[in-house]
Write a protein that holds these residues in place. Structure first.
Motif, short mmCIF file in Angstrom:
data_model
loop_
_atom_site.label_atom_id
_atom_site.label_comp_id
_atom_site.label_asym_id
_atom_site.label_seq_id
_atom_site.Cartn_x
_atom_site.Cartn_y
_atom_site.Cartn_z
N SER A 54 0.85 -1.18 0.00
CA SER A 54 0.00 0.00 0.00
C SER A 54 0.89 1.24 0.00
CB SER A 54 -0.89 0.00 1.24
OG SER A 54 -0.08 0.17 2.37
N GLY A 55 0.28 2.37 -0.30
CA GLY A 55 0.97 3.64 -0.17
C GLY A 55 2.17 3.77 -1.09
N LEU A 56 3.24 4.34 -0.54
CA LEU A 56 4.43 4.66 -1.33
C LEU A 56 5.11 3.40 -1.86
CD1 LEU A 56 5.57 7.34 -2.06
CD2 LEU A 56 7.20 7.13 -0.23
N ARG A 57 5.03 2.31 -1.08
CA ARG A 57 5.67 1.06 -1.53
C ARG A 57 4.99 0.57 -2.79
NH1 ARG A 57 5.69 -0.81 4.17
NH2 ARG A 57 7.56 0.17 4.98
N PHE A 58 3.66 0.65 -2.82
CA PHE A 58 2.94 0.25 -4.03
C PHE A 58 3.29 1.19 -5.17
CE2 PHE A 58 -0.82 0.44 -6.78
CZ PHE A 58 -0.80 -0.85 -7.20
N ALA A 59 3.45 2.49 -4.84
CA ALA A 59 3.81 3.46 -5.87
C ALA A 59 5.14 3.09 -6.50
CB ALA A 59 3.87 4.86 -5.27
N PHE A 60 6.08 2.58 -5.71
CA PHE A 60 7.38 2.21 -6.27
C PHE A 60 7.25 1.04 -7.23
CE2 PHE A 60 9.75 4.99 -3.50
CZ PHE A 60 10.84 5.26 -4.31
N ILE A 61 6.41 0.06 -6.86
CA ILE A 61 6.20 -1.08 -7.77
C ILE A 61 5.58 -0.60 -9.08
CG2 ILE A 61 4.89 -3.20 -8.06
CD1 ILE A 61 5.36 -3.80 -5.18
N PHE A 62 4.65 0.34 -8.95
CA PHE A 62 3.99 0.90 -10.13
C PHE A 62 4.99 1.65 -11.00
CE2 PHE A 62 0.00 2.53 -11.88
CZ PHE A 62 -0.74 1.39 -11.71
N LEU A 63 5.85 2.43 -10.32
CA LEU A 63 6.89 3.21 -11.01
C LEU A 63 7.80 2.26 -11.77
CD1 LEU A 63 7.60 6.20 -10.92
CD2 LEU A 63 9.23 5.72 -9.15
N ALA A 64 8.18 1.15 -11.11
CA ALA A 64 9.06 0.18 -11.75
C ALA A 64 8.39 -0.40 -12.99
CB ALA A 64 9.41 -0.93 -10.78
N GLU A 65 7.07 -0.67 -12.89
CA GLU A 65 6.39 -1.30 -14.01
C GLU A 65 6.36 -0.38 -15.22
OE1 GLU A 65 2.79 -3.23 -12.66
OE2 GLU A 65 2.04 -3.04 -14.71
#
Lengths: 356, 177
Positions: A247-258
């Protein structure tokens, strides 16, 4: 000390670029999907919903970090960082314009290929660390898919390297335009060294590379877990795949990586097959369009345009094609793409020996 | 000490510490992930030896291949089997003595060899041309593996082919087996 400052500046510029690109891609993905499905898409935030991506990021930043009680905390926290950093490191060796490359490595292509394989490790880490059966299943599927599709992708890239005789991405790009010192033959017969433009791209220098590019493009879709190869994240079966607990910023990083991965694989394809930063416009006797449109600014413009077109095709395919089944996915990789890629490599060798 | 030496010692320490932790850690999955740190910092040490090709190959083969294979083997194995593994007891027993003796004697052989050899006086080191930072080493590697080391190269490829065929044979649904 000055060059340390340059390193930091280049690295932050690349990071800023990936973040900006992700914002842009989020918005365009929604709008393109809306167009394909005949609806409007985001319309509320800003003119035509143009601030929607910023609103999403704001929402992500405010969310709480939730760590499941049964999760392996260290692995759970480290996984999104490893996934993002492995993709971000890949940007270090990509050429942007003549003379403009963050790190001009002799091993450029091999390095990118190696660094991207670390992402599989991060995905496994996320899947195991979440201690959730959907996450574990998703990460296993994802890794099985990425490991198998690396083979046709790698071999189709090798068939280009055999034609270009270099692993340095800047040299491979230079060989596809008017700046080269070697002979450039359109379809292996017509010398187009002075004409340049679209005729000098690798796919037109040796026509079997068109097949190699299609193989690479399909395999690259599978490597960034995009539809039709999105069984690792299949929402209808696995909730959300390996990132279901984030959730939150950690999910954002996975999204950014994708999304960075989408851009990265698109750009590798553009550099190797579609002329990189070379202009698509040819010199026609006195109207020397190729000479006029080659330079640092033009280089960045061309490579961005080409890569964004490839990304647009990726998005288009995602909203057009249904999802593959696991057995179809594997048999397609091993029985169709891999033999075809081997054939391309064989033709490349023969082409190099006889036509060049 | 300049920055390069500092980075070198940092990675060397990282290799040693993480390798020690891989062996002593009780949690199997974490120790596999820690092994990644060991392999990756080893790749960094190869870069310091100007062997960039070896460094990248290390990452491709060990991180992208061997490590993922180990994780797969771990995740696909039976959970009961893993639970039945007894935790390592830290008490000293008499049957550990043989292991300690073998380890110490290996250490002694290695250390005495390193002390005895005069590295700068060796013929093959003196006669070899030094590698410079900007050298394109892959050209040399390609040339050598196609000329001087052609036989080992071909033997390796036949060996890998055998492994592939064997794996495909084991994996297929046979009537006899």
């Amino acid at each position: 000390m000055n060059f340390y400052l340059t390193y930091v500046l280049v690295a932050s510029a690349l990071f800023a670029f990936t973040a900006l690109f992700t914002l842009f891609a989020l918005y365009s993905e929604r709008k393109i999907s809306a167009f394909i499905q005949d609806r409007l898409g985001p319309m509320e935030v800003g003119k035509y919903g143009s601030l929607q991506a910023f609103a999403d990021i704001l929402k992500m930043l405010q969310k709480e970090f939730i760590i499941p009680t049964a999760a392996d905390k260290i692995l759970f926290i480290l996984a999104p960082i490893i996934i993002f950093v492995s993709v971000y490191l890949g940007f270090a060796a990509l050429p942007w314009a003549p003379g403009l490359i963050p790190a001009s490595l002799n091993l450029g292509l091999f390095y990118i290929f190696a660094i991207l394989s670390i992402e599989t490790l991060g995905i496994l880490m996320a899947g195991w660390g979440s201690n959730n059966k959907y996450a574990l299943l998703g990460s296993m599927r994802s890794v099985a898919q990425m490991v198998s599709y690396e083979i046709p992708a790698g071999i189709s890239l090798l068939s280009v390297v055999m034609i270009s005789q270099s692993l340095n991405l800047q040299e491979i790009t230079i060989r596809q335009g008017i700046l080269t010192s070697e002979a450039v033959n359109f379809l292996g017969i017509w010398d187009v060294k002075a004409i340049g433009g679209i005729l000098a791209w690798n796919v037109f220098q040796a026509p079997h590379l068109i097949v190699a590019y299609i193989i690479y493009f399909i395999a690259s879709l599978a490597e960034c877990n995009r539809a039709p190869f999105d069984i690792p994240e299949a929402e209808s079966e696995l909730v959300g795949g390996f990132h279901v607990e984030y959730s939150g910023l950690r999910f954002a990083f996975i999204f950014l990586a994708e999304y960075s991965m989408m851009f990265l694989v698109g750009m590798i394809g553009v550099v190797l097959f579609l002329g990189g930063w070379n202009s698509p416009l040819p010199n026609i006797s006195s109207v020397s369009l190729a000479t006029w449109t080659t330079g640092i600014g033009w280089g960045i413009f061309w490579i961005l345009t080409k890569t964004l077109c490839v990304v647009a095709v990726q998005i288009w395919l995602r909203w057009t094609l249904p999802r593959f089944r696991v057995d179809q996915l594997m048999s397609f990789c091993w029985k169709v793409l891999t033999p075809l890629a081997f054939l391309c490599m064989l033709i490349s060798g023969i082409w190099r020996l006889t036509m060049m | 000490m300049n920055a390069e030496q500092l980075i070198f010692y940092f990675f060397a320490a990282l290799v040693l510490i993480s390798a020690l932790m891989v062996v002593t850690m009780q949690n199997l999955v974490r120790s596999i992930f820690l092994f990644f740190v060991t392999l990756f910092s080893l790749a960094a040490l190869y870069v310091f030896a100007l062997a960039d090709f070896i460094a990248v190959t290390q990452v491709v083969i060990y991180v992208g291949g061997v490590l993922v294979l180990m994780l797969f083997a771990f995740m696909l194995s039976n959970k009961e089997l893993l639970n039945s593994l007894e935790p390592i007891k830290r008490t000293f027993k008499l049957n550990h003595l043989a292991g300690i003796f073998i380890c110490l004697s290996f250490l002694f052989i290695l250390v005495s060899l390193i002390v005895q050899i005069d590295f700068s006086g060796l013929d093959w080191i003196k006669s070899a041309a030094p590698i410079l930072e900007g050298d394109n080493t892959i050209h040399a590697i390609g040339m050598h593996s196609m000329t001087r080391y052609l036989l080992p190269f071909e033997v390796l490829s036949v060996f890998l082919m055998m492994a592939l065929i064997g794996a495909a044979h084991l994996a297929r649904k046979g009537k006899k087996i």
